[in-house]
Design a protein around this motif. Structure first.
Motif, PDB file in Angstrom:
ATOM      1  N   ALA A  27       0.828  -1.214   0.000  1.00 50.55           N
ATOM      2  CA  ALA A  27       0.000   0.000   0.000  1.00 50.55           C
ATOM      3  C   ALA A  27       0.859   1.260   0.000  1.00 50.55           C
ATOM      4  N   LEU A  28       2.015   1.201   0.644  1.00 49.77           N
ATOM      5  CA  LEU A  28       2.887   2.372   0.712  1.00 49.77           C
ATOM      6  C   LEU A  28       3.886   2.426  -0.439  1.00 49.77           C
ATOM      7  N   LEU A  29       4.258   1.266  -0.958  1.00 50.77           N
ATOM      8  CA  LEU A  29       5.283   1.226  -2.013  1.00 50.77           C
ATOM      9  C   LEU A  29       4.707   1.494  -3.394  1.00 50.77           C
ATOM     10  N   MET A  30       3.554   0.910  -3.694  1.00 52.62           N
ATOM     11  CA  MET A  30       2.979   1.045  -5.034  1.00 52.62           C
ATOM     12  C   MET A  30       2.686   2.499  -5.415  1.00 52.62           C
ATOM     13  N   PRO A  31       2.158   3.325  -4.510  1.00 50.12           N
ATOM     14  CA  PRO A  31       1.973   4.736  -4.888  1.00 50.12           C
ATOM     15  C   PRO A  31       3.264   5.432  -5.277  1.00 50.12           C
ATOM     16  N   LEU A  32       4.372   5.088  -4.605  1.00 51.81           N
ATOM     17  CA  LEU A  32       5.653   5.693  -4.957  1.00 51.81           C
ATOM     18  C   LEU A  32       6.120   5.250  -6.330  1.00 51.81           C
ATOM     19  N   GLY A 175      -4.220  13.129  -6.980  1.00 48.46           N
ATOM     20  CA  GLY A 175      -5.602  12.675  -7.125  1.00 48.46           C
ATOM     21  C   GLY A 175      -5.707  11.301  -7.733  1.00 48.46           C
ATOM     22  N   VAL A 176      -4.864  10.997  -8.727  1.00 45.59           N
ATOM     23  CA  VAL A 176      -4.932   9.708  -9.417  1.00 45.59           C
ATOM     24  C   VAL A 176      -4.486   8.571  -8.501  1.00 45.59           C
ATOM     25  N   ILE A 177      -3.371   8.762  -7.801  1.00 50.33           N
ATOM     26  CA  ILE A 177      -2.849   7.705  -6.936  1.00 50.33           C
ATOM     27  C   ILE A 177      -3.814   7.392  -5.799  1.00 50.33           C
ATOM     28  N   MET A 178      -4.408   8.434  -5.231  1.00 53.87           N
ATOM     29  CA  MET A 178      -5.369   8.205  -4.148  1.00 53.87           C
ATOM     30  C   MET A 178      -6.644   7.541  -4.641  1.00 53.87           C
ATOM     31  N   MET A 179      -6.901   7.620  -5.923  1.00 50.26           N
ATOM     32  CA  MET A 179      -8.056   6.948  -6.495  1.00 50.26           C
ATOM     33  C   MET A 179      -7.712   5.529  -6.958  1.00 50.26           C
ATOM     34  N   ALA A 180      -6.425   5.212  -7.045  1.00 52.19           N
ATOM     35  CA  ALA A 180      -6.009   3.918  -7.573  1.00 52.19           C
ATOM     36  C   ALA A 180      -5.925   2.832  -6.505  1.00 52.19           C
ATOM     37  N   PHE A 181      -5.269   3.123  -5.375  1.00 55.65           N
ATOM     38  CA  PHE A 181      -4.922   2.065  -4.429  1.00 55.65           C
ATOM     39  C   PHE A 181      -5.849   1.935  -3.224  1.00 55.65           C
ATOM     40  N   PRO A 182      -6.236   3.008  -2.545  1.00 62.24           N
ATOM     41  CA  PRO A 182      -7.122   2.829  -1.379  1.00 62.24           C
ATOM     42  C   PRO A 182      -8.422   2.078  -1.678  1.00 62.24           C
ATOM     43  N   PRO A 183      -9.150   2.388  -2.775  1.00 62.13           N
ATOM     44  CA  PRO A 183     -10.375   1.625  -3.037  1.00 62.13           C
ATOM     45  C   PRO A 183     -10.104   0.145  -3.255  1.00 62.13           C
ATOM     46  N   LEU A 184      -8.988  -0.150  -3.891  1.00 62.21           N
ATOM     47  CA  LEU A 184      -8.639  -1.547  -4.166  1.00 62.21           C
ATOM     48  C   LEU A 184      -8.400  -2.310  -2.868  1.00 62.21           C
ATOM     49  N   LEU A 185      -7.649  -1.713  -1.957  1.00 65.71           N
ATOM     50  CA  LEU A 185      -7.364  -2.368  -0.682  1.00 65.71           C
ATOM     51  C   LEU A 185      -8.640  -2.596   0.120  1.00 65.71           C
ATOM     52  N   THR A 186      -9.497  -1.596   0.164  1.00 71.39           N
ATOM     53  CA  THR A 186     -10.732  -1.718   0.934  1.00 71.39           C
ATOM     54  C   THR A 186     -11.654  -2.780   0.349  1.00 71.39           C
ATOM     55  N   ALA A 187     -11.806  -2.764  -0.964  1.00 66.97           N
ATOM     56  CA  ALA A 187     -12.686  -3.732  -1.615  1.00 66.97           C
ATOM     57  C   ALA A 187     -12.201  -5.152  -1.380  1.00 66.97           C
ATOM     58  N   LEU A 188     -10.897  -5.374  -1.487  1.00 64.80           N
ATOM     59  CA  LEU A 188     -10.344  -6.717  -1.300  1.00 64.80           C
ATOM     60  C   LEU A 188     -10.493  -7.176   0.143  1.00 64.80           C
ATOM     61  N   ILE A 223      -4.648   4.856   6.466  1.00 70.54           N
ATOM     62  CA  ILE A 223      -3.535   4.399   5.616  1.00 70.54           C
ATOM     63  C   ILE A 223      -3.473   5.224   4.333  1.00 70.54           C
ATOM     64  N   ALA A 224      -4.636   5.485   3.739  1.00 69.14           N
ATOM     65  CA  ALA A 224      -4.683   6.276   2.503  1.00 69.14           C
ATOM     66  C   ALA A 224      -4.163   7.687   2.733  1.00 69.14           C
TER      67      ALA A 224
END
Length: 363
Positions: A27-32, A175-188, A223-224
């Motif tokens: 979650a922390l590495l992929m946004p970077l 804006g794009v990164i915050m829309m990419a990973f947090p929803p994915l983590l929550t949904a999973l 986390i987001a």
């Protein structure tokens, strides 16, 4: 909602996250990784550029020059400017370029003198600004008005004078990164409980749907938000993006935005039953629209009207506008409050929809 129920779910989720360091690391590495991939790379075909004219000469020649921009097919004249409104209109995005024609324009042309004509360009989108500058240079240079006088354009770019792509890409990436990973983590996370059937314990408990989802929302929202702070700090420092606005305003808007994105993940999780389906649906409703229809790469104002309406249905568009306005233009709350209110409304609607879907499943 009962606060004790929310806290119980929050504690349970926090413990589970602490036992899963791989998820947190990803979650922390992929946004970077995404930050550096997009930060170094992005072409724009620009038309229908809104421009205004401050005509200090008010002669036939000056009017012909002002109208020549519209006749080019690339510009649309939307405002008559003066000393009092030229900066506010550029700041608010009412015009993307301002043409300033000086006193004595026609007279000096008639006598064959060089005449400076100033063009102020909004440099928030550096690629767009470069194209506008090229158009303006060509239009002014080709204007003769029946004489051989030479007109010297004086073009100044505001908000992003260097026209560096990184200066508008990095704020947009927030804006794009915050829309990419947090929803994915929550949904999973929630769908994983469905697959393991541990969700049935929740169904049998006295917890309400709103309490359960709120308890899930808070830790992933935290986390987001950490992701956002990390990406913002590294992005601005590494790419040396100037920050002209109020950092408290931007982080406050980001706090609302990340809970909106996490809420989208919750909503996705109430629709599907498997992690694969959750992953695919989350990517379709979050990452793809945020990259293509948010103004991150392609400015929304250059899109066909139907697609502009479509783009307006995604919260990333509003947050990216806020991030760029605050970062590059130094905009204050009175300039961006409408976008922040829309994000708040979006967040509330998404959470309410998730609660409704989850309650429907329980019933």
């Amino acid at each position: 909602m009962n606060a004790r129920g929310i806290i119980a779910v929050l504690k349970k989720e926090t413990i589970e996250l602490s036992r899963d360091p791989v998820t947190i690391a990803v979650a922390l590495l992929m946004p970077l990784i995404m930050l550096f991939l997009f930060g170094y790379a992005v072409s724009l075909d620009v038309k229908d550029i809104r421009y205004g004219v401050w005509d200090l000469d008010r002669t036939t020649a000056s009017r012909e020059l002002a109208d020549s921009f519209a006749r080019s097919g690339y510009f649309i004249r939307t405002a008559d400017l003066d000393k009092s409104n030229i900066e506010p209109m550029l700041l608010q995005g009412t015009v993307r370029a301002a043409v300033v024609i000086p006193n004595g324009f026609e007279s000096r042309m008639t006598h064959g003198e060089a005449v400076p004509v100033q063009v102020l360009v909004d440099g928030t989108y550096s690629n767009v600004a470069q194209i506008i500058v090229g158009y303006a240079d060509a239009i002014i240079a080709s204007f003769r008005n029946g004489t051989v006088a030479r007109i010297e354009p004086e073009v100044r770019v505001w908000y992003n004078p260097s026209l560096r792509s990184a200066n508008y890409v990095i704020p947009g990436l927030l804006g794009v990164i915050m829309m990419a990973f947090p929803p994915l983590l929550t949904a999973l996370a929630i769908v994983r409980e469905k697959e393991s059937r541990s969700i049935e314990q929740i169904f049998a408990s006295p917890l309400t749907s709103a309490e359960f989802l709120a308890g899930k929302l808070i830790p992933y929202g935290a986390i987001a938000f950490v992701e956002f702070l990390m990406v913002m700090a590294i992005g601005f420092l590494w790419f040396e993006v100037p920050f002209r606005g109020n950092i408290v305003l931007l982080t406050g808007a980001a706090l609302v935005y990340v809970f909106t994105t996490v809420g989208l993940g919750l909503f996705v999780s109430t629709i599907v039953r498997t992690q694969v389906a959750a992953m695919l649906l989350a990517l379709v409703v979050t990452l793809m629209p945020s990259a293509l229809f948010s103004g991150f790469i392609f400015p929304v104002f250059t899109m066909p009207y139907a697609l502009q309406l479509y783009a307006s249905s995604f919260p990333a568009r509003y947050f990216i506008d806020v991030a760029r306005d605050v970062t590059l233009r130094g905009a204050g709350l009175r300039d961006v409050w409408a976008n922040i209110v829309l994000i708040v409304i979006y967040s509330a609607v998404v959470f309410a929809a998730a609660v409704w879907r989850f309650r429907k499943k329980v019933a």
